[in-house]
Design a protein around this motif. Structure first.
Motif, short mmCIF file in Angstrom:
data_model
loop_
_atom_site.label_atom_id
_atom_site.label_comp_id
_atom_site.label_asym_id
_atom_site.label_seq_id
_atom_site.Cartn_x
_atom_site.Cartn_y
_atom_site.Cartn_z
N LEU A 124 10.59 5.39 6.16
CA LEU A 124 9.35 6.07 5.98
C LEU A 124 8.98 6.71 7.75
CD1 LEU A 124 7.40 3.71 3.78
CD2 LEU A 124 8.95 5.83 3.02
N SER A 125 7.95 7.57 7.57
CA SER A 125 7.67 8.07 8.92
C SER A 125 6.59 7.16 9.52
CB SER A 125 6.71 9.39 8.47
OG SER A 125 6.40 10.09 9.97
N THR A 167 4.06 7.93 11.15
CA THR A 167 2.77 8.31 10.74
C THR A 167 2.02 7.58 9.88
OG1 THR A 167 3.57 10.04 9.12
CG2 THR A 167 3.19 10.74 11.42
N GLU A 168 2.68 6.78 9.01
CA GLU A 168 2.23 5.72 7.93
C GLU A 168 1.39 4.76 8.56
OE1 GLU A 168 2.11 6.70 4.75
OE2 GLU A 168 3.78 7.94 4.40
N THR A 200 10.65 7.01 12.86
CA THR A 200 10.47 6.25 11.68
C THR A 200 10.07 5.12 11.70
OG1 THR A 200 12.72 5.59 11.69
CG2 THR A 200 12.45 7.74 10.72
N LEU A 230 10.38 0.07 4.20
CA LEU A 230 9.72 0.58 5.06
C LEU A 230 10.67 1.57 6.14
CD1 LEU A 230 7.24 -1.98 6.10
CD2 LEU A 230 6.79 -0.05 4.62
N THR A 251 0.80 -1.22 -0.12
CA THR A 251 -0.04 0.19 0.18
C THR A 251 0.81 1.25 -0.03
OG1 THR A 251 -1.71 -1.10 1.21
CG2 THR A 251 -1.60 1.27 1.26
N LEU A 252 1.88 1.29 0.77
CA LEU A 252 2.90 2.66 0.94
C LEU A 252 3.76 2.40 -0.36
CD1 LEU A 252 4.28 2.44 4.49
CD2 LEU A 252 2.05 3.44 3.62
N ASP A 257 -0.91 5.09 10.63
CA ASP A 257 -2.10 5.57 10.78
C ASP A 257 -3.00 5.53 9.48
OD1 ASP A 257 -4.58 6.69 11.75
OD2 ASP A 257 -3.83 8.49 11.95
N GLN A 258 -3.36 4.41 8.80
CA GLN A 258 -3.88 4.34 7.61
C GLN A 258 -5.40 4.48 7.98
OE1 GLN A 258 -2.56 4.12 4.28
NE2 GLN A 258 -0.54 4.37 5.32
N HIS A 270 1.24 4.11 -2.81
CA HIS A 270 1.26 5.71 -2.64
C HIS A 270 2.58 6.42 -3.16
CE1 HIS A 270 -1.29 5.27 1.30
NE2 HIS A 270 -1.81 4.95 0.23
N ARG A 271 3.48 5.88 -3.79
CA ARG A 271 4.70 6.25 -4.43
C ARG A 271 4.96 5.67 -5.76
NH1 ARG A 271 4.70 5.76 0.97
NH2 ARG A 271 5.72 7.33 2.17
#
Length: 525
Positions: A164-165, A167-168, A190, A161, A143-144, A170-171, A147-148
């Motif tokens: 990455l922050s 905060t990812e 991270t 992964l 999924t991430l 919190d989908q 997004h990219r």
């Protein structure tokens, strides 16, 4: 895993349903906060979780839509069907996101790059919807990657992964906002930093929610890969005579079928996380869809997905809609996990209230009306947050969850003081407020009355004497917009008509440059 993601899908679906041109900024709101916005709105400064007033101050021309999961799921069905034309094993994760196993399809089409290019072209050509595709180990990493628009090599999901922050985590639908906030305050910025913690420490500090998030940060699936195979007796099949051809009837049947399906799983201590919905029409057409869920499905969640699916099937365009009604429906638990205390309350009340014979009879009557007139024919009110009386309630179709939005009990500036009017008029009733010598009372630029109210004439009737009044209270919402108009509210108590002993209490609203200046907004009991 390959994931196809349609960016900002709630906004895309809302704009398509309303016929809004794609070049205009738009956002979807829930509880007066942004849950999704278009790229044009983001360029103007609108962000997710932003309050409505701030979003409109940054982008005054912003088109505002309410959150509607049913609409999002119904309009996403053509996208899922387009993906299914090329690959098998499609799983709808949520409206706007589908996942498929990549190995078989990539081998058939000659590689992952070729598969991705074919899927993007095919979906865009069939539906006109923009999409992005990502490939990685596991659903979360894929999924991430989507997004990219990245294709991550097999076995390198954890390293992808790591940078990455946090905060990812919190989908949408994950409900990990509190965990993410705590991790950030602890200095874990991270996913790699969070993944470096030992599982023992994670369990001790963050509990089961933290353990699931820790697995995702490590590039693993949220649940272990080996799940028990559901026995055939857990399947639920229902035949219909006459066949189902209306969405409201299908929604009613879905609730009964979902209850039986969930009870069968709960009796074995199981819960469903991957739901298969299979239908056969009167002419032998076979329809199927698999819904994948991060959390075990409740009866309401099962019924929602069946209803969404029927809306997608029965409201599809020409050539895609079934040519006959559904004569058989089968629910299959494609994947089960151990149950997580999904029992009902002490009184078995779906909304937390006690069921009485009178309430059951009323519920059956309302459901019968829905069956005759449609699901949007019976509504109940849910108290919400807002400034005016018309903004302080939301109508919910009977049978849907009656849960107030988040922030409904927060302090609202310029909110009308208690008590609220018992009756709120959809069409305003004109009135004339007069003071001494019959001079009409207006409002100054400083929001003060030009005179003491003494008489009020309602809709051209005889003037009534004012026994008491309170206010005025200015309403300054959206003051930054050029078309914003000053509004002022006032409460008045009027003397009853001759022969009537009861007085009347009204909520009046004044608006500049309007004729008449005063209208009745609500009436008190």
């Amino acid at each position: 895993m390959l994931v196809l993601w349609c960016p900002d899908w709630p906004v895309v679906a809302a704009g398509a349903a309303a016929g809004l041109p794609a070049h205009l900024p738009a956002a979807v709101f829930a509880a007066n906060r942004v849950v999704a916005c278009s790229a044009i709105a983001r360029a103007a400064g609108v962000r997710r979780d932003m309050r409505r007033r701030e979003a409109q101050s940054r982008c005054p021309e912003l088109a505002v839509f309410a959150e509607d999961p049913d609409r999002d799921a119904r309009l996403f069905e053509p996208v899922v069907a387009a993906v299914e034309q090329l690959v098998v094993g499609v799983e709808a994760v949520r409206p706007g996101l589908v996942a498929v196993p990549v190995s078989g399809a990539a081998g058939y089409f000659g590689g992952e790059d070729t598969l991705v290019e074919l899927l993007v072209d095919h979906v865009s050509g069939e539906t006109g919807v923009e999409c992005q595709i990502g490939v990685s180990d596991g659903l979360f990493a894929a999924t991430l990657a989507a997004h990219r628009s990245l294709l991550v090599e097999a076995g390198t999901g954890a390293s992808f992964l790591a940078s990455l922050s946090v905060t990812e985590l919190d989908q949408p639908g994950s409900e990990r906002a509190e965990l993410v906030d705590l991790l950030r305050r602890l200095g874990l910025r991270t996913l790699g930093a969070f993944a470096a913690l030992s599982e023992r420490d994670v369990v001790a500090r963050f509990g089961s929610v933290g353990v699931l998030a820790h697995r995702l940060a490590n590039g693993q699936d949220e649940r272990p890969p080996h799940r028990r195979r559901p026995p055939p007796e857990l399947f639920v099949t229902e035949t219909f005579d006459p066949p189902l051809e209306r969405i409201d009837v299908a929604a009613f049947m879905a609730k009964t079928l979902a209850g039986r399906f969930h009870s069968g799983l709960a009796a074995r201590g199981l819960a469903c996380t991957r739901l298969g919905i299979y239908a056969t029409t009167e002419r032998g057409e076979e329809l199927s869809r698999v819904w994948r869920c991060a959390e075990p499905l409740t009866p309401e969640g099962i019924a929602d997905r069946v209803r969404w699916q029927f809306e997608g099937w029965l409201r599809a365009g020409d050539g895609q809609r079934p040519t006959a009604g559904v004569s058989e429906l089968r629910l299959e638990p494609g994947e089960t996990v151990e149950g997580r205390s999904l029992q009902l309350g002490l009184w078995q009340g779906g909304d937390g209230g006690e069921h009485t014979p009178e309430a059951d009879r009323a519920a059956r009557a309302l459901v019968h009306v829905q069956g005759l007139l449609g699901p949007d024919s019976v509504f109940t009110a849910v108290v919400e947050g807002g400034r005016g009386p018309a903004e302080r309630f939301r109508l919910v179709p009977w049978g849907d969850q009656r849960t107030p939005s988040e922030g409904h009990d927060a302090p609202w500036p310029e909110q009308l003081p208690a008590p609220s009017p018992a009756t709120v008029f959809e069409e305003r009733v004109p009135v004339v407020v007069s003071g001494a010598a019959g001079v009409e009372v207006s409002v100054t630029d400083r929001h003060r009355l030009t005179g003491r109210p003494q008489r009020v004439a309602i809709d051209g009737g005889a003037p009534r004497r004012v026994l008491g009044w309170a206010g005025p209270w200015p309403v300054l919402a959206r003051w930054w917009m050029p078309e914003a108009k000053t509004r002022v509210r006032m409460q008045v108590v009027l003397e009853g008509m001759s022969g009537s002993r009861s007085d009347i209490a009204l909520l009046l609203e004044w608006q500049a440059k309007r004729s008449p200046l005063w209208t009745v907004e609500g009436m008190y009991d």
